[in-house]
Scaffold this active site. Sequence first.
Site, mmCIF file in Angstrom:
data_model
loop_
_atom_site.group_PDB
_atom_site.id
_atom_site.type_symbol
_atom_site.label_atom_id
_atom_site.label_comp_id
_atom_site.label_asym_id
_atom_site.label_seq_id
_atom_site.Cartn_x
_atom_site.Cartn_y
_atom_site.Cartn_z
ATOM 1 N N ASN A 210 0.809 -1.231 0.000
ATOM 2 C CA ASN A 210 0.000 0.000 0.000
ATOM 3 C C ASN A 210 0.834 1.270 0.000
ATOM 4 O OD1 ASN A 210 0.752 -0.532 2.672
ATOM 5 N ND2 ASN A 210 -0.939 0.684 3.450
ATOM 6 N N GLY B 82 2.938 -4.662 7.628
ATOM 7 C CA GLY B 82 1.913 -5.460 6.964
ATOM 8 C C GLY B 82 0.790 -5.762 7.934
ATOM 9 N N SER B 83 0.142 -6.883 7.722
ATOM 10 C CA SER B 83 -1.038 -7.207 8.525
ATOM 11 C C SER B 83 -0.649 -7.698 9.926
ATOM 12 C CB SER B 83 -1.851 -8.286 7.818
ATOM 13 O OG SER B 83 -1.062 -9.438 7.669
ATOM 14 N N VAL C 129 0.113 -11.584 10.002
ATOM 15 C CA VAL C 129 1.465 -12.002 9.604
ATOM 16 C C VAL C 129 2.497 -11.493 10.617
ATOM 17 C CG1 VAL C 129 3.245 -11.818 7.816
ATOM 18 C CG2 VAL C 129 0.863 -12.201 7.153
ATOM 19 N N GLY C 130 2.278 -10.290 11.137
ATOM 20 C CA GLY C 130 3.205 -9.747 12.134
ATOM 21 C C GLY C 130 3.337 -10.672 13.343
ATOM 22 N N GLU D 173 5.124 -3.105 12.201
ATOM 23 C CA GLU D 173 4.154 -2.026 11.986
ATOM 24 C C GLU D 173 2.944 -2.658 11.314
ATOM 25 O OE1 GLU D 173 4.300 0.751 13.253
ATOM 26 O OE2 GLU D 173 6.429 0.981 13.697
ATOM 27 N N CYS E 226 -2.671 2.286 6.720
ATOM 28 C CA CYS E 226 -2.752 1.807 8.100
ATOM 29 C C CYS E 226 -3.303 2.904 9.004
ATOM 30 C CB CYS E 226 -1.387 1.356 8.569
ATOM 31 S SG CYS E 226 -0.116 2.562 8.246
ATOM 32 N N GLU F 46 9.591 3.517 13.945
ATOM 33 C CA GLU F 46 10.327 3.835 12.725
ATOM 34 C C GLU F 46 10.474 5.351 12.635
ATOM 35 O OE1 GLU F 46 10.135 1.108 9.538
ATOM 36 O OE2 GLU F 46 8.004 0.796 9.917
HETATM 37 P P1 NAD Z 1 0.568 -8.814 4.523
HETATM 38 O O1 NAD Z 1 0.850 -9.010 5.956
HETATM 39 O O2 NAD Z 1 -0.268 -9.805 3.826
HETATM 40 O O3 NAD Z 1 1.930 -8.747 3.680
HETATM 41 C C1 NAD Z 1 2.977 -7.865 4.015
HETATM 42 C C2 NAD Z 1 4.298 -8.469 3.559
HETATM 43 O O4 NAD Z 1 4.542 -9.670 4.287
HETATM 44 C C3 NAD Z 1 4.350 -8.854 2.075
HETATM 45 O O5 NAD Z 1 5.643 -8.566 1.594
HETATM 46 C C4 NAD Z 1 4.108 -10.363 2.112
HETATM 47 O O6 NAD Z 1 4.651 -11.058 1.027
HETATM 48 C C5 NAD Z 1 4.827 -10.752 3.391
HETATM 49 N N1 NAD Z 1 4.346 -11.982 4.022
HETATM 50 C C6 NAD Z 1 3.109 -12.548 3.921
HETATM 51 N N2 NAD Z 1 3.051 -13.661 4.694
HETATM 52 C C7 NAD Z 1 4.260 -13.791 5.293
HETATM 53 C C8 NAD Z 1 4.804 -14.718 6.220
HETATM 54 N N3 NAD Z 1 4.090 -15.734 6.696
HETATM 55 N N4 NAD Z 1 6.077 -14.546 6.644
HETATM 56 C C9 NAD Z 1 6.814 -13.493 6.201
HETATM 57 N N5 NAD Z 1 6.351 -12.585 5.306
HETATM 58 C C10 NAD Z 1 5.089 -12.719 4.861
HETATM 59 O O7 NAD Z 1 -0.039 -7.340 4.454
HETATM 60 P P2 NAD Z 1 -0.536 -6.540 3.170
HETATM 61 O O8 NAD Z 1 -1.879 -7.040 2.824
HETATM 62 O O9 NAD Z 1 0.510 -6.491 2.121
HETATM 63 O O10 NAD Z 1 -0.620 -5.044 3.762
HETATM 64 C C11 NAD Z 1 -1.756 -4.559 4.363
HETATM 65 C C12 NAD Z 1 -1.583 -4.471 5.859
HETATM 66 O O11 NAD Z 1 -0.442 -3.696 6.176
HETATM 67 C C13 NAD Z 1 -2.737 -3.774 6.534
HETATM 68 O O12 NAD Z 1 -3.141 -4.481 7.670
HETATM 69 C C14 NAD Z 1 -2.158 -2.421 6.937
HETATM 70 O O13 NAD Z 1 -2.795 -1.820 8.005
HETATM 71 C C15 NAD Z 1 -0.745 -2.753 7.198
HETATM 72 N N6 NAD Z 1 0.127 -1.576 7.090
HETATM 73 C C16 NAD Z 1 0.652 -1.053 8.240
HETATM 74 C C17 NAD Z 1 1.456 0.078 8.194
HETATM 75 C C18 NAD Z 1 2.033 0.642 9.464
HETATM 76 O O14 NAD Z 1 3.020 1.346 9.392
HETATM 77 N N7 NAD Z 1 1.477 0.349 10.630
HETATM 78 C C19 NAD Z 1 1.754 0.677 6.976
HETATM 79 C C20 NAD Z 1 1.209 0.127 5.822
HETATM 80 C C21 NAD Z 1 0.405 -1.022 5.906
#
Ligand code: NAD
Length: 500
Positions: A167, A242-243, A246-247, A264, A298, A479
């Site tokens: 995103n 990311g989500s 996954v985090g 994050e 986010c 960050e």
């Molecule tokens: P996602 O968690 O699906 O993917 C994020 C990254 O993680 C991608 O590169 C993906 O390939 C990788 N990934 C997926 N599964 C994994 C695993 N099991 N182990 C290691 N890596 C893995 O998230 P998304 O759909 O790409 O992004 C959307 C999410 O990100 C939303 O929840 C949003 O709120 C969050 N986000 C947070 C911030 C912040 O700074 N807090 C900023 C932007 C987006």
Amino acid sequence: MTTAVDLVPAALRAKVSREYHNLVDGRWVDSSSGRTFEDRNPASPSEVIATFPDSDARDVASAILAARKAFPAWMAKPAPERGAIIARAVAGMRERLEELAQAMTWEEGKVLAEARVEVNRGLNAMEFQAGEGRRLTGQTAPSEVPGVFAYTQRRPLGVVGLITPWNFPFAVPAWKLGPALVAGNTVVIKPAEQAPLSAQLIVEALHDAGLPPGVLNVVHGGPEAGKALVADTRIRAVSFTGSTEVGKLINRTAAEHMVKVQLEMGGKNACIVLADADLERAARDVVSGAFGSTGQRCTATSRVIVDRRIKAAFVARVVELARQTVKTGNGFVEGMVMGPLIDERALSRTEGYVATALAEGNTVVMGGTRASGAGLDQGFFFEPTILDGVRPQDTLNKEEVFGPVLAFLAADGLAEAIEIANSVDYGLSSAIYTRDVAAAFAYARQSEVGLLHVNCPTIYSEVHLPFGGIKDSGFGGREMGSTAMDFYTEWQATYLGYGG
Ligand code: NAD
């Protein structure tokens, strides 16, 4: 009729390759398996922009090996020199800002005006971190013993893994790469598979600016590559955006081998509007906070908690403003405000949330369906959507939609509004609109978030201040700003005996 494909600038199309590679040890290489994946245009998903290597654990292992080899020499290079390389890359990218923004609109869909802001923000973050190369200071302390000089210094960690989302496909890689490299770490980055081109262009710029081979490696791919990166016991830290789902997985794996993590994650950001607020300002910021980046931020404003006495009038004003200003369409078309969602999954997820909200008794007061007409049904477009009558126990008050869906809730006074705002698992960003200083400070004290706003939208932040959340939104340190270095370095205390 002009199609989505016709709208992509010809000069950009000519510059972008059809096929990209991983960068490992200074060389551009394919994945070990030879597999690739496609980067597609979300405004017109039948269009393939380019292919990227679909990497597996073998590719990740080679990249980590290269990064380990490169670490001692990179760590030994003076920090100001490391910063100077980053600054050179930033200067080169500033000259190509329009091209970088266009590439992002093409692969992620966000409107060009927003893409320009994002590239600028990413470059500002890198520029600030390049300067940190001259500010990596430590402390001296009086020793208990005569003839001992005691001091501290920051040391890099070693190989760090960076995993980024689609995103903010430019800004997030930029704001992680800057401090990771300036601190003296070597890096393996795995960008999001839905929008890998923007990160690729940053990596190319850093490579061209003179980073030694192995200092920065990029391994493209999906969860398989991400999992392999986190599971490798040779990395010293993982920074992930990311989500939350996954985090949490990453945190578990990293804990097994004592790897530092910075996570994050998602948000469910509330905006409280009190009866004494500048309602015009609040309405304008709610609209931009909810529908900017198609709600795929986010920090998006996803809940508005309004004093019950003014709610009907405020909802009506927000709906009116959204109808007047939020034009949905292809990000390359001048005047558009909201582009498509990233993919079909995001589109049906958003639809599913509207259906759940209706089943729970919430009322759609605007939008609520896929967008159609003028070629929009070919892409992943959804109407800007507003629901009223949402209650604290409803799904729309609790779960992150990550789409253009705004929920209105009512509260009787500040205390109840704060209680509702805090009643969720997330804790990233919040806002309050009021002219009452005491109410603003009360909220600042009690709001369970990392980013707090008074009369400013939830999406607002600056690159020299710490960024991140608490609860399920953030873990492991902030960050950006000088605080970024707390994650990418370790303190070493030295006792230097010089006396008899
Ligand atoms: P996602 O968690 O699906 O993917 C994020 C990254 O993680 C991608 O590169 C993906 O390939 C990788 N990934 C997926 N599964 C994994 C695993 N099991 N182990 C290691 N890596 C893995 O998230 P998304 O759909 O790409 O992004 C959307 C999410 O990100 C939303 O929840 C949003 O709120 C969050 N986000 C947070 C911030 C912040 O700074 N807090 C900023 C932007 C987006």
